[in-house]
Design a protein around this motif. Structure first.
Motif, PDB file in Angstrom:
ATOM      1  N   GLU A 133       0.670  -1.183  -0.182  1.00 26.03           N
ATOM      2  CA  GLU A 133       0.011   0.129   0.022  1.00 26.03           C
ATOM      3  C   GLU A 133       0.900   1.230   0.075  1.00 26.03           C
ATOM      4  OE1 GLU A 133      -2.875  -0.127   2.996  1.00 26.03           O
ATOM      5  OE2 GLU A 133      -3.745  -1.865   2.656  1.00 26.03           O
ATOM      6  N   GLU A 134       1.876   1.281   0.797  1.00 26.07           N
ATOM      7  CA  GLU A 134       2.948   2.412   0.588  1.00 26.07           C
ATOM      8  C   GLU A 134       3.368   2.901  -0.589  1.00 26.07           C
ATOM      9  OE1 GLU A 134       5.371  -1.364   1.470  1.00 26.07           O
ATOM     10  OE2 GLU A 134       3.274  -0.605   2.103  1.00 26.07           O
ATOM     11  N   ASP A 135       3.194   2.026  -1.919  1.00 30.04           N
ATOM     12  CA  ASP A 135       3.965   2.239  -2.849  1.00 30.04           C
ATOM     13  C   ASP A 135       2.777   2.831  -3.849  1.00 30.04           C
ATOM     14  OD1 ASP A 135       6.625   1.054  -2.550  1.00 30.04           O
ATOM     15  OD2 ASP A 135       5.239  -0.808  -2.051  1.00 30.04           O
ATOM     16  N   GLY A 136       1.659   3.063  -3.448  1.00 27.42           N
ATOM     17  CA  GLY A 136       0.745   3.590  -4.029  1.00 27.42           C
ATOM     18  C   GLY A 136      -0.362   2.737  -4.912  1.00 27.42           C
ATOM     19  N   PRO A 137      -1.268   3.155  -5.655  1.00 30.19           N
ATOM     20  CA  PRO A 137      -2.145   2.393  -6.480  1.00 30.19           C
ATOM     21  C   PRO A 137      -1.539   2.088  -7.572  1.00 30.19           C
ATOM     22  CG  PRO A 137      -2.503   4.756  -6.857  1.00 30.19           C
ATOM     23  CD  PRO A 137      -1.664   4.800  -5.555  1.00 30.19           C
ATOM     24  N   LEU A 138      -2.026   0.597  -8.154  1.00 30.83           N
ATOM     25  CA  LEU A 138      -1.599   0.006  -9.451  1.00 30.83           C
ATOM     26  C   LEU A 138      -2.387   0.794 -10.596  1.00 30.83           C
ATOM     27  CD1 LEU A 138      -1.809  -3.504  -8.346  1.00 30.83           C
ATOM     28  CD2 LEU A 138       0.165  -2.410  -8.387  1.00 30.83           C
ATOM     29  N   THR A 171      -6.713   0.707  -5.831  1.00 30.79           N
ATOM     30  CA  THR A 171      -6.270  -0.756  -5.904  1.00 30.79           C
ATOM     31  C   THR A 171      -4.431  -0.709  -5.668  1.00 30.79           C
ATOM     32  OG1 THR A 171      -8.246  -1.814  -6.741  1.00 30.79           O
ATOM     33  CG2 THR A 171      -6.235  -3.071  -6.786  1.00 30.79           C
ATOM     34  N   THR A 172      -3.936  -1.454  -4.637  1.00 29.36           N
ATOM     35  CA  THR A 172      -2.677  -1.573  -4.570  1.00 29.36           C
ATOM     36  C   THR A 172      -2.091  -2.869  -4.612  1.00 29.36           C
ATOM     37  OG1 THR A 172      -2.789  -1.643  -2.137  1.00 29.36           O
ATOM     38  CG2 THR A 172      -2.598   0.581  -3.243  1.00 29.36           C
ATOM     39  N   SER A 179      -3.369  -8.545  -6.836  1.00 29.11           N
ATOM     40  CA  SER A 179      -4.586  -7.526  -6.980  1.00 29.11           C
ATOM     41  C   SER A 179      -5.305  -7.824  -8.320  1.00 29.11           C
ATOM     42  CB  SER A 179      -4.501  -6.199  -6.698  1.00 29.11           C
ATOM     43  OG  SER A 179      -4.324  -6.021  -5.264  1.00 29.11           O
TER      44      SER A 179
END
Length: 263
Positions: free
Chosen positions: A45-50, A70-71, A75
């Motif tokens: 989650e800390e790396d941002g959304p896909l 969505t991260t 997923s």
């Protein structure tokens, strides 16, 4: 005498240092190797959304994730919404093509149809595999004949779009003619066995060239006409009572980290 002793020691020390310098002088060096290194970790989650990666390069559309924000690391980023249009009540068995999904062009010049797809992104870095399944509820309404008995959805044909250079990592698509029965068991639509599915993988339904041909046909009016995607179809028996209303159903998409049996 103390002065002489100190001077002698200093001279000896100097001699030793000069000798050491002479011993370590090297030959010519014309080639040297050093090390390079990079480490990867599982995304979170800390790396941002896909971001969704469209399975076709044309037309240029920007498709948002089905669930905003969505991260990773494993997923579902996109699944299709299925609309089978407005149909005339019939007492005969009928099969209806899905209405093609539409999205804004990246250049802002309007909307365009695009192939439907479900996309999984696996950025775990474990190559553990996964299984994407879908199930269907009844088509229901709030009227007297509130269930479309016998209705079913068929995935007529599909293809896999794997965003990777190693094709051996590509997951497996469902067999042609996969059918979803209301309240039936979930069916696998895309499966990555152990060692497969790393990165972004899409199961694609539809032919982009066919969709564009309909959309660009002479006389097509986007305000009243629809583009049909025959790769996904809804079948309803003629004997099923139908009220003049809208029937809706729910498709539940589930991604598991343990691959199931291939369909």
């Amino acid at each position: 005498m103390k002065f002489i002793r100190l001077a002698t020691i200093a001279a000896l020390s100097t001699t030793i240092l000069v000798g050491t310098a002479t011993a370590v002088s090297a030959d010519e060096v014309r080639e040297v190797t050093t090390n390079g290194q990079v480490e990867f970790r599982s995304a979170g989650e800390e790396d941002g959304p896909l971001e969704v990666i469209p399975p076709v390069t044309e037309p240029g559309v920007e498709i948002p994730p089905t669930v905003p924000g969505t991260t990773g690391p494993l997923s579902i980023v996109k699944v299709p919404a299925m609309n089978f249009g407005s149909q005339v009540i019939s007492n005969q068995d009928q099969t209806y093509n899905m209405v093609s999904e539409m999205e804004n062009l990246a250049d802002g010049s309007g909307q365009t149809p695009y192939v439907s797809f479900a996309q999984v992104q696996d950025v775990r870095g474990t190559n553990a595999g996964w299984d994407l399944q879908v199930s269907l509820s009844d088509f229901t309404s709030n009227t007297q004949n509130n269930v479309l008995t016998g209705a079913e959805i068929e995935f007529v044909d599909s293809r896999i779009q794997y965003e990777g250079t190693n094709t051996e990592n590509s997951p497996t698509a469902h067999a042609a003619g996969l059918t979803l029965l209301p309240n039936g068991a979930a069916r696998s639509v895309m499966t990555a066995a152990q060692g497969q599915g790393a990165g972004a993988s899409s199961i694609v339904w539809g032919d982009q060239a066919d969709l564009m041909a309909q959309f660009e046909a002479e006389g097509f009016d986007p305000e009243t006409d629809v583009v049909e995607n025959g790769a996904i179809q809804l079948s309803i028996p003629g004997s099923t009572a139908k009220d003049a209303t809208t029937y809706t159903s729910t498709l539940t998409w589930e991604l598991t980290s343990t691959p199931g049996d291939e369909v």
